[in-house]
Design a protein around this motif. Structure first.
Motif, PDB file in Angstrom:
ATOM      1  N   PHE A  34       0.841  -1.186   0.000  1.00  0.00           N
ATOM      2  CA  PHE A  34       0.000   0.000   0.000  1.00  0.00           C
ATOM      3  C   PHE A  34       0.884   1.246   0.000  1.00  0.00           C
ATOM      4  CE2 PHE A  34      -3.912  -2.243   0.951  1.00  0.00           C
ATOM      5  CZ  PHE A  34      -3.482  -3.361   1.645  1.00  0.00           C
ATOM      6  N   TYR A  36       0.823   5.324   0.893  1.00  0.00           N
ATOM      7  CA  TYR A  36       0.127   6.390   1.589  1.00  0.00           C
ATOM      8  C   TYR A  36       0.871   7.700   1.358  1.00  0.00           C
ATOM      9  CZ  TYR A  36      -2.146   2.664   4.313  1.00  0.00           C
ATOM     10  OH  TYR A  36      -2.862   1.555   4.707  1.00  0.00           O
ATOM     11  N   GLN A  38       1.250  11.613   3.185  1.00  0.00           N
ATOM     12  CA  GLN A  38       0.970  12.371   4.402  1.00  0.00           C
ATOM     13  C   GLN A  38       1.500  13.783   4.241  1.00  0.00           C
ATOM     14  OE1 GLN A  38       3.015  11.167   8.018  1.00  0.00           O
ATOM     15  NE2 GLN A  38       1.276  11.794   9.278  1.00  0.00           N
ATOM     16  N   GLN A  42      -0.905  16.363   8.955  1.00  0.00           N
ATOM     17  CA  GLN A  42      -2.138  15.697   8.555  1.00  0.00           C
ATOM     18  C   GLN A  42      -1.997  14.190   8.728  1.00  0.00           C
ATOM     19  OE1 GLN A  42      -3.954  16.865   4.865  1.00  0.00           O
ATOM     20  NE2 GLN A  42      -3.325  18.999   5.086  1.00  0.00           N
ATOM     21  N   SER A  43      -3.083  13.502   8.474  1.00  0.00           N
ATOM     22  CA  SER A  43      -3.086  12.056   8.625  1.00  0.00           C
ATOM     23  C   SER A  43      -2.558  11.371   7.374  1.00  0.00           C
ATOM     24  CB  SER A  43      -4.509  11.587   8.918  1.00  0.00           C
ATOM     25  OG  SER A  43      -4.528  10.216   9.217  1.00  0.00           O
ATOM     26  N   LEU A  44      -2.439  10.073   7.449  1.00  0.00           N
ATOM     27  CA  LEU A  44      -2.045   9.284   6.295  1.00  0.00           C
ATOM     28  C   LEU A  44      -3.270   9.037   5.430  1.00  0.00           C
ATOM     29  CD1 LEU A  44       0.000   8.409   8.680  1.00  0.00           C
ATOM     30  CD2 LEU A  44       0.509   6.483   7.188  1.00  0.00           C
ATOM     31  N   LEU A  46      -4.516   6.895   2.097  1.00  0.00           N
ATOM     32  CA  LEU A  46      -4.185   5.825   1.169  1.00  0.00           C
ATOM     33  C   LEU A  46      -4.282   6.323  -0.267  1.00  0.00           C
ATOM     34  CD1 LEU A  46      -3.552   2.779   0.750  1.00  0.00           C
ATOM     35  CD2 LEU A  46      -6.024   2.411   0.632  1.00  0.00           C
ATOM     36  N   PHE A  91       5.189  13.466   2.408  1.00  0.00           N
ATOM     37  CA  PHE A  91       5.846  12.303   3.001  1.00  0.00           C
ATOM     38  C   PHE A  91       5.106  11.087   2.456  1.00  0.00           C
ATOM     39  CE2 PHE A  91       8.752  10.442   5.756  1.00  0.00           C
ATOM     40  CZ  PHE A  91       8.189   9.649   6.746  1.00  0.00           C
ATOM     41  N   ILE A  93       4.642   7.051   2.366  1.00  0.00           N
ATOM     42  CA  ILE A  93       4.889   5.878   3.200  1.00  0.00           C
ATOM     43  C   ILE A  93       4.294   4.648   2.521  1.00  0.00           C
ATOM     44  CG2 ILE A  93       4.561   4.839   5.476  1.00  0.00           C
ATOM     45  CD1 ILE A  93       3.956   7.628   6.562  1.00  0.00           C
TER      46      ILE A  93
ATOM     47  N   GLN B  39       3.775   8.034  15.839  1.00  0.00           N
ATOM     48  CA  GLN B  39       4.647   8.609  14.824  1.00  0.00           C
ATOM     49  C   GLN B  39       5.502   9.692  15.475  1.00  0.00           C
ATOM     50  OE1 GLN B  39       2.992  10.877  11.452  1.00  0.00           O
ATOM     51  NE2 GLN B  39       4.344   9.718  10.088  1.00  0.00           N
ATOM     52  N   PHE B  91      -1.845   7.855  16.114  1.00  0.00           N
ATOM     53  CA  PHE B  91      -2.948   7.597  15.183  1.00  0.00           C
ATOM     54  C   PHE B  91      -3.714   6.350  15.590  1.00  0.00           C
ATOM     55  CE2 PHE B  91      -2.174  10.689  11.938  1.00  0.00           C
ATOM     56  CZ  PHE B  91      -0.807  10.896  11.923  1.00  0.00           C
ATOM     57  N   LEU B 103      -6.168   0.415   5.628  1.00  0.00           N
ATOM     58  CA  LEU B 103      -6.287   1.053   6.926  1.00  0.00           C
ATOM     59  C   LEU B 103      -6.892   2.444   6.784  1.00  0.00           C
ATOM     60  CD1 LEU B 103      -2.879   0.101   8.572  1.00  0.00           C
ATOM     61  CD2 LEU B 103      -5.136  -0.386   9.523  1.00  0.00           C
ATOM     62  N   PHE B 105      -7.197   5.760   8.718  1.00  0.00           N
ATOM     63  CA  PHE B 105      -6.566   6.430   9.851  1.00  0.00           C
ATOM     64  C   PHE B 105      -7.420   7.588  10.364  1.00  0.00           C
ATOM     65  CE2 PHE B 105      -2.291   4.714  10.325  1.00  0.00           C
ATOM     66  CZ  PHE B 105      -2.118   4.023   9.142  1.00  0.00           C
ATOM     67  N   GLY B 106      -7.339   7.815  11.661  1.00  0.00           N
ATOM     68  CA  GLY B 106      -7.889   9.032  12.217  1.00  0.00           C
ATOM     69  C   GLY B 106      -6.948  10.187  11.925  1.00  0.00           C
ATOM     70  N   ALA B 107      -7.367  11.372  12.336  1.00  0.00           N
ATOM     71  CA  ALA B 107      -6.580  12.570  12.039  1.00  0.00           C
ATOM     72  C   ALA B 107      -5.306  12.671  12.855  1.00  0.00           C
ATOM     73  CB  ALA B 107      -7.436  13.809  12.264  1.00  0.00           C
ATOM     74  N   GLY B 108      -5.245  11.906  13.936  1.00  0.00           N
ATOM     75  CA  GLY B 108      -4.059  11.924  14.773  1.00  0.00           C
ATOM     76  C   GLY B 108      -4.174  12.917  15.910  1.00  0.00           C
TER      77      GLY B 108
END
Lengths: 117, 115
Positions: A34, A36, A38, A42-44, A46, A91, A93, B39, B91, B103, B105-108
């Motif tokens: 996968f 991702y 970022q 902010q969040s990751l 997909l 970024f 990942i 993270q 996260f 997956l 993910f939430g905002a963290g």
């Protein structure tokens, strides 16, 4: 343990150039990887699912012609950002799903920081 | 549709204080997995815990503990006696059977621990 590497760990390039990022599972075979993205603070998100030997499946809103994914072997997937622009700076990942595990555990790479000037 | 909500953007504590991070999830699947990742500033995701939907037992690992409540669709995470090394973004993530392997993910939540 299961180790996933990414190369390069960071890259700076000029606008308009293409950049290739490699994701390798070092000690296991991964039928699925996968990718991702970022952005800062902010969040990751997909981007795509890469299956060995077949075309990648892209998430809605991700340009498949801009983000080329190749999964040629059970241990390597590559993401090529074509004609990169500053807004592609992010970024990136990857994660690899270990073959044979019942719940499809993913192992994450350390990430690649792309800066487009 | 599935969704993970981490309402706390940032939590600041002084060392040795406890800190609890909230995670609320939404899914129609009866079989799913919940995760917590850390993270640090380096960027590399560190796996902390996985919990499946059929196991509501709370878990403790050292200074970390998790509270899974299906009735409220929550999977909260507590760091006891926080340390400066706990400073990171945390996260919460969800994996369901209909999106097997993906997956969400939430905002963290950014945790800042000061000496």
């Amino acid at each position: 343990g299961a180790v996933v590497s990414q190369h390069p760990s960071w890259v700076i390039c000029k606008s308009g150039t293409s950049v290739k990022i490699e994701c390798r599972s070092l000690d296991f075979q991964a039928t699925t990887m996968f990718w991702y993205r970022q952005f800062p603070k902010q969040s990751l998100m997909l981007m795509a699912t890469s299956n060995e030997g077949s075309k990648a499946t892209y998430e809605q809103g991700v340009e498949k012609d801009k983000f080329l994914i190749n999964h040629a072997s059970l241990t390597l997937s590559t993401l090529t950002v074509t004609s990169a622009h500053p807004e592609d700076s992010s970024f990136y990942i990857c994660s690899a799903r270990r073959q044979g595990l019942a719940y499809n555990e993913q192992f994450f790479g350390p990430g690649t920081r792309l800066t487009v000037l | 549709a599935q969704k993970v909500t981490q309402a706390q953007t940032e939590i600041s504590v002084v060392e040795k204080e406890d800190v609890t991070l909230d995670c609320v999830y939404e899914t129609r699947d009866t079989t799913y997995y919940l995760f917590w990742y850390k993270q640090p500033p380096s960027g590399e995701l560190v796996f902390l815990i996985r919990r499946n939907s059929f196991d509501e037992q709370n878990e403790i690992s050292g200074r970390y503990s998790w509270n899974f409540q299906k009735s409220t669709s929550s999977f909260n995470f507590t760091i006891t006696a926080s340390q400066v090394v706990d400073s990171a973004v945390y996260f919460c993530a969800l994996m369901t059977t209909d999106s097997w392997g993906k997956l969400q993910f939430g905002a963290g939540t950014q945790v800042v621990v000061t000496p």
